[in-house]
Design an enzyme around this catalytic site. Structure first.
Site, PDB file in Angstrom:
ATOM      1  N   CYS A  21      23.381  80.931   9.359  1.00  0.00           N
ATOM      2  CA  CYS A  21      22.110  81.004   8.620  1.00  0.00           C
ATOM      3  C   CYS A  21      21.825  79.742   7.819  1.00  0.00           C
ATOM      4  O   CYS A  21      20.690  79.522   7.393  1.00  0.00           O
ATOM      5  CB  CYS A  21      22.114  82.209   7.697  1.00  0.00           C
ATOM      6  SG  CYS A  21      22.356  83.745   8.572  1.00  0.00           S
TER       7      CYS A  21
ATOM      8  N   ASN B 162      15.680  88.955   9.147  1.00  0.00           N
ATOM      9  CA  ASN B 162      16.589  87.816   9.007  1.00  0.00           C
ATOM     10  C   ASN B 162      16.661  87.082  10.341  1.00  0.00           C
ATOM     11  O   ASN B 162      17.208  87.600  11.312  1.00  0.00           O
ATOM     12  CB  ASN B 162      17.973  88.330   8.585  1.00  0.00           C
ATOM     13  CG  ASN B 162      18.982  87.213   8.393  1.00  0.00           C
ATOM     14  OD1 ASN B 162      18.746  86.064   8.763  1.00  0.00           O
ATOM     15  ND2 ASN B 162      20.116  87.558   7.804  1.00  0.00           N
TER      16      ASN B 162
ATOM     17  N   HIS C 222      16.649  81.442   2.175  1.00  0.00           N
ATOM     18  CA  HIS C 222      16.975  82.133   3.425  1.00  0.00           C
ATOM     19  C   HIS C 222      16.654  83.614   3.239  1.00  0.00           C
ATOM     20  O   HIS C 222      16.949  84.197   2.198  1.00  0.00           O
ATOM     21  CB  HIS C 222      18.455  81.937   3.748  1.00  0.00           C
ATOM     22  CG  HIS C 222      18.945  82.824   4.844  1.00  0.00           C
ATOM     23  ND1 HIS C 222      18.283  82.936   6.040  1.00  0.00           N
ATOM     24  CD2 HIS C 222      20.016  83.664   4.918  1.00  0.00           C
ATOM     25  CE1 HIS C 222      18.930  83.794   6.802  1.00  0.00           C
ATOM     26  NE2 HIS C 222      19.974  84.244   6.144  1.00  0.00           N
TER      27      HIS C 222
END
Ligand code: UT7
Length: 332
Positions: free
Chosen positions: A119, A289, A259
């Site tokens: 990520c 996500n 994020h």
């Protein structure tokens, strides 16, 4: 004698993003699994996410975002010196997705490679691009964060599959005067927590076998509560470090682009950094996500909506598998 070239700055001259058309809603999951819209929204903030069509691979999503970023920058594929793709879901183990993209867009002058930092991949990618530009090795670099996480989700594991979605975001970075563009970067990793988020099968440690497939080793394994504990602390540490490096505080920041892992994590980071809600870019409710793609997608959307403008100071911060975490401070 020729004066030595000064270290150059690197700025974002183009931003583009792409979300696949297929929408997977919480109601869809209610039909597939023992879960509820109420649980997913209250624990994560996610209402829906986008999923690539079966014929869409990671490079296809990357090219959509890339074309938009190139158009925004007003340059052609031939102008690129480097194509750098951050992904954990490449089209195939090799060649790199960046090489596939290079060929299909006709970026004949570019060197192309992938990086893996889960990520945090976009933060890592921009940091590498900035260093290549600062050293004079490259003038124009394309950085893409892209994932087709739906391909590595276990749709029988309700604690994981409801979180993730597919998408792509891209930036074109070009040389500029020092002091403009990227003002600071911060990267950290801690491999001792690799078991919190990983995909066991299909690599050299556990090549896929029929038994492996039966054990669902081809899918992501996640210990969500373990990650949650580190996420807020690590993202705040990274944000504070990058601000310190630039001699700024969060009061000097126009936007925070975190994020998008979980709305509760985003809120924890935002409030600890004392950033007011209107300065935080949040799209997790309809994007989910998307790992390395989440920051450039949120950035691209905010730019298209006219929220983010030239000259704004933008703080980006990420955390993910590895563990990896990091932050970027950019004058747009
Ligand atoms: O992108 C960066 C990496 N990822 C992250 O940073 C993710 C970080 N972690 C999280 O976002 C959260 O930990 C989750 C959203 C994954 C889970 O939230 P939580 O509040 O930590 O829940 P939990 O794991 O403690 O689970 C609580 C309960 C469990 O039931 P029991 O054992 O208490 O009976 C789970 O089985 O919730 C259950 N549960 C679900 N229930 C309904 C887990 N997933 C679901 C679900 N629907 N989808």
């Amino acid at each position: 004698m020729k004066a030595p070239e000064r270290i150059r700055g690197a700025r974002f001259t183009g931003i583009g993003y792409y979300l696949p058309e297929v929408v997977l809603t919480n109601a869809d999951f209610e039909r597939m699994l023992d879960t509820s819209d109420e649980w997913i929204v209250s624990r994560t903030g996610i209402k829906e996410r986008r999923i690539a069509k079966p014929e869409q691979a990671t490079s296809d999503l990357a090219i959509e975002a890339t074309n938009r970023a190139l158009a925004d920058a007003g340059i052609t594929p031939e102008d690129l010196d480097i194509i750098l793709i951050a992904t954990a879901t490449s089209d195939m183990p090799f060649p790199s997705t960046a090489c596939l993209v290079q060929n299909r867009i006709g970026a004949s002058n570019a060197a192309a490679f992938d990086i893996t930092a889960a990520c945090s991949g976009f933060i890592y990618g921009v940091t590498i691009a900035q260093a290549l530009i600062a050293s004079g090795k490259a003038r124009r670099v394309l950085v893409v964060g892209v994932e087709t996480l739906s391909r590595i989700m276990d749709y029988e594991d309700r604690a994981t599959c409801v979180l993730f979605g597919d998408g792509a975001g891209a930036v074109v970075m070009e040389a500029c005067e020092p002091g403009d563009g990227v003002l600071g970067t911060y990267l950290k990793s801690d491999g001792s927590y690799a078991d919190l988020l990983f995909l066991p099968g299909g690599g050299s440690r556990r090549p896929l076998t029929e038994e492996g497939l039966r054990n669902r080793e081809q899918y992501v394994k996640m210990k969500g509560d373990g990650l949650f504990k580190y996420a807020v602390r690590a993202m705040v540490e990274a944000a504070e470090a990058v601000l310190r490096e630039a001699g700024l505080t969060t009061a000097d920041i126009d936007f925070l682009v975190p994020h998008q892992a979980n709305l509760r994590i985003i809120e924890g980071v935002r409030s600890r950094l004392h950033v007011p809600p209107e300065k935080a870019i949040v799209n997790i409710d309809y994007v989910g996500n998307t790992s390395s793609a989440s920051i450039p997608i949120a950035l691209g959307e905010a730019k298209d909506k006219g929220l983010i403008k030239r000259g704004d100071r933008i703080l980006m911060v990420a955390f993910g598998g590895g563990l990896t975490w990091g932050a970027l401070l950019v004058k747009y």
